[in-house]
Motif scaffolding. Sequence first.
Motif, short mmCIF file in Angstrom:
data_model
loop_
_atom_site.label_atom_id
_atom_site.label_comp_id
_atom_site.label_asym_id
_atom_site.label_seq_id
_atom_site.Cartn_x
_atom_site.Cartn_y
_atom_site.Cartn_z
N GLY A 7 0.78 -1.23 0.00
CA GLY A 7 0.00 0.00 0.00
C GLY A 7 0.81 1.28 0.00
N LYS A 8 2.13 1.18 -0.12
CA LYS A 8 2.99 2.36 -0.04
C LYS A 8 3.22 3.03 -1.39
CE LYS A 8 5.36 0.88 4.11
NZ LYS A 8 6.63 0.57 4.76
N ARG A 9 3.02 2.30 -2.48
CA ARG A 9 3.25 2.86 -3.81
C ARG A 9 2.02 2.63 -4.69
NH1 ARG A 9 7.92 -0.47 -5.79
NH2 ARG A 9 7.00 -1.91 -4.34
N ILE A 10 1.90 3.48 -5.68
CA ILE A 10 0.84 3.36 -6.68
C ILE A 10 1.51 3.43 -8.04
CG2 ILE A 10 -1.22 4.43 -7.67
CD1 ILE A 10 -1.66 5.72 -4.89
N ALA A 11 1.11 2.55 -8.95
CA ALA A 11 1.56 2.63 -10.34
C ALA A 11 0.39 3.12 -11.16
CB ALA A 11 2.01 1.25 -10.84
N SER A 12 0.65 4.10 -12.03
CA SER A 12 -0.41 4.60 -12.90
C SER A 12 -0.01 4.44 -14.36
CB SER A 12 -0.71 6.08 -12.60
OG SER A 12 0.39 6.90 -12.88
N ILE A 21 5.32 5.88 -10.98
CA ILE A 21 5.23 5.31 -9.64
C ILE A 21 5.06 6.48 -8.67
CG2 ILE A 21 6.34 3.85 -7.91
CD1 ILE A 21 5.81 2.44 -10.60
N TRP A 22 4.12 6.32 -7.75
CA TRP A 22 3.79 7.38 -6.80
C TRP A 22 3.94 6.87 -5.38
CZ3 TRP A 22 2.49 11.92 -9.18
CH2 TRP A 22 2.11 11.83 -10.53
N ASP A 23 4.35 7.76 -4.48
CA ASP A 23 4.35 7.49 -3.06
C ASP A 23 2.91 7.73 -2.58
OD1 ASP A 23 4.34 8.30 -0.18
OD2 ASP A 23 6.49 7.88 -0.36
N PRO A 33 9.39 8.75 -15.09
CA PRO A 33 8.40 7.88 -15.74
C PRO A 33 9.09 6.70 -16.43
CG PRO A 33 8.04 10.19 -16.32
CD PRO A 33 9.35 10.12 -15.60
N LEU A 34 8.39 5.59 -16.50
CA LEU A 34 8.89 4.39 -17.17
C LEU A 34 8.48 4.45 -18.64
CD1 LEU A 34 8.76 3.76 -14.10
CD2 LEU A 34 8.22 1.42 -14.72
N HIS A 35 9.47 4.35 -19.52
CA HIS A 35 9.23 4.42 -20.96
C HIS A 35 9.55 3.07 -21.60
CE1 HIS A 35 8.84 8.83 -21.21
NE2 HIS A 35 9.71 8.84 -20.21
N GLY A 36 8.78 2.69 -22.61
CA GLY A 36 9.07 1.45 -23.32
C GLY A 36 7.94 1.04 -24.26
N ALA A 45 -0.31 -3.66 -13.08
CA ALA A 45 -0.53 -4.46 -11.87
C ALA A 45 0.81 -4.74 -11.22
CB ALA A 45 -1.23 -5.77 -12.21
N PHE A 46 0.82 -4.82 -9.90
CA PHE A 46 2.01 -5.21 -9.15
C PHE A 46 1.98 -6.72 -8.90
CE2 PHE A 46 2.27 -0.77 -7.81
CZ PHE A 46 3.64 -0.58 -7.63
N SER A 47 3.16 -7.32 -8.81
CA SER A 47 3.26 -8.71 -8.35
C SER A 47 2.97 -8.73 -6.86
CB SER A 47 4.66 -9.27 -8.65
OG SER A 47 5.66 -8.51 -7.98
N SER A 48 2.65 -9.90 -6.33
CA SER A 48 2.28 -10.01 -4.91
C SER A 48 3.41 -9.66 -3.96
CB SER A 48 1.75 -11.41 -4.60
OG SER A 48 2.73 -12.38 -4.88
N ASP A 49 4.66 -9.78 -4.43
CA ASP A 49 5.80 -9.38 -3.58
C ASP A 49 6.19 -7.92 -3.78
OD1 ASP A 49 7.13 -9.39 -6.04
OD2 ASP A 49 8.42 -11.10 -5.52
N GLY A 50 5.53 -7.24 -4.73
CA GLY A 50 5.81 -5.82 -4.98
C GLY A 50 7.06 -5.54 -5.78
N ASN A 51 7.75 -6.58 -6.25
CA ASN A 51 9.01 -6.38 -6.96
C ASN A 51 8.85 -6.11 -8.45
OD1 ASN A 51 10.59 -6.75 -4.67
ND2 ASN A 51 10.63 -8.96 -4.93
#
Length: 108
Positions: A7-12, A21-23, A33-36, A45-51
Amino acid sequence: VAFSPDGKRIASASSDKTIRIWDAETRTAVGNPLHGHEDEINSVAFSSDGNWIVSGSGDNTVRIWDARSGAAVGSPLKGYYHYVMPVAFSPDGSRIASGSLDNNIRIW
């Protein structure tokens, strides 16, 4: 958008072809920003471990990202003929499910 498991980060995802990625507490961007992707990004979506972060795009691809560094992991996953919309990690993080407007669902 997607919250990290802690719950500490948000990906948009954005129509500007980037992921940010947001705090969640301070509501400020973390890093650049992530480019690609070559078209709008429709889902993240995040993986369950957040990595890891997975994204689906209008460029008909799925990409995997290192959630800490923001680096793209490997080449885009290809196989669709239309926009990729939903993406999700399996609970154990070993697989990715994605769906497309071409009426196909893939497990990676």
